[in-house]
Design an enzyme around this catalytic site. Sequence first.
Site, mmCIF file in Angstrom:
data_model
loop_
_atom_site.group_PDB
_atom_site.id
_atom_site.type_symbol
_atom_site.label_atom_id
_atom_site.label_comp_id
_atom_site.label_asym_id
_atom_site.label_seq_id
_atom_site.Cartn_x
_atom_site.Cartn_y
_atom_site.Cartn_z
ATOM 1 N N CYS A 103 -18.115 -3.682 -25.684
ATOM 2 C CA CYS A 103 -17.556 -4.847 -26.372
ATOM 3 C C CYS A 103 -18.220 -5.003 -27.740
ATOM 4 O O CYS A 103 -17.555 -5.328 -28.724
ATOM 5 C CB CYS A 103 -17.752 -6.101 -25.524
ATOM 6 S SG CYS A 103 -17.180 -7.582 -26.356
ATOM 7 N N CYS A 199 -18.547 -11.095 -19.063
ATOM 8 C CA CYS A 199 -17.803 -12.249 -19.574
ATOM 9 C C CYS A 199 -16.469 -12.477 -18.870
ATOM 10 O O CYS A 199 -16.130 -13.599 -18.527
ATOM 11 C CB CYS A 199 -17.630 -12.141 -21.082
ATOM 12 S SG CYS A 199 -16.836 -10.622 -21.596
#
Length: 364
Positions: A103, A199
């Site tokens: 990410c 997340c």
Amino acid sequence: MIKKLSKELVVIGMSGGVDSSVAAWILKEEGYKVVGLFMQNWENDESSSCSIKNDLLDATSVADLIGIDFEYVNFSEDYKEKVFSIFLKEYSLGRTPNPDILCNSEIKFKAFLDHSLKIGAKKIATGHYARIKKNENKYQLLKAIDLNKDQSYFLYRLNQEQLSRSLFPIGNLHKKDVRALAKKIGLPNAYKKDSTGICFIGEKSFTTFLNKYIPFKRGPILTLDGKQIGEHNGISFYTIGQRKGLGIGGVKNLSVSDNAWYVVKKDLYNNIIYVSQGRDSSLLQSKLLEAEDIHWIEGCEPQKLDNYLFSAKSRYRQQDSSCTIKTNQNKLIVSFLENQWAITEGQSVVIYDNDVCLGGGIIC
Ligand SMILES: Nc1ncnc2c1ncn2[C@@H]1O[C@H](COP(=O)(O)OP(=O)(O)OP(=O)(O)O)[C@@H](O)[C@H]1O
């Protein structure tokens, strides 16, 4: 603090958390023209959209309070294609990937950076605990001052261009000072809990989440001498060194001691998980690892390879440990001086020279 004379535009990633909020405040104090940007990287189920809404609200109210412009952007498609698809592929191959690393290199420091440059920024900033230092004409990634919070491990795949365009305003602060600053400034999220876990999974059960994407196939859990001791729910859901969630706590007649059982080996081909008792099992200890998909932050491998003592981490929550490194046909070979615990395929090994993060690779 030194005030900037010209108002250079910096876009800061605001997650609604306390770290990026304080980072945004610091940039404003330093005299930058600051724009806060909230990115949405996931939109699939109700519980995550609820927490995204709350985080977005928190980020908006912090931006209002400190008086900076604020934007929202949706990178879900990019995230799905460049991070999540690889995460699933790796899990289905029985490895344990680290989506936060991907990410960073693909979304926060690529899609986010590109977007920021388009709106006229020269630099982006985040609330990561790490530091950047310019050494002659090279940018170095340094560990944070607060070693307990250091996030350089997650940033080891950044390159020179990305580092040259990034700022980490809280990298030279301790977490307790960041919290104290947040309270002093009166930030509405000063007491907000730190985020944990991956997340897009949040606080949900990992297995339930993964089950929706990877077809699971039950199989035996065996001891090292081949006795079946339980059943697993799909080999992808287990990782080397895992203790919890095996459902074999009460198997007394096969236990040689009261020690807990740990996953020590995964046989993907035959769909078998092997367990052993005690954290000290020799199968969980190793001084040697190989990694592929190597990335060096300076763009080339370190000059002083042979016999030089570097240090490395083979998982995030681990002290870095002394090692030597070699490269051989696109593989990075790391030899530690001491045994490392539960070296796991798919995780990253990250190499340091004292405080400087040099890069690393994916354990294979
Ligand atoms: N949804 C988001 N939108 C914009 N930026 C984000 C978002 N999520 C994370 N970031 C940026 O990446 C940094 C590191 O992310 P991480 O998830 O590790 O946050 P954290 O350490 O919990 O920090 P914070 O307290 O700011 O949430 C954040 O400080 C923030 O700058």
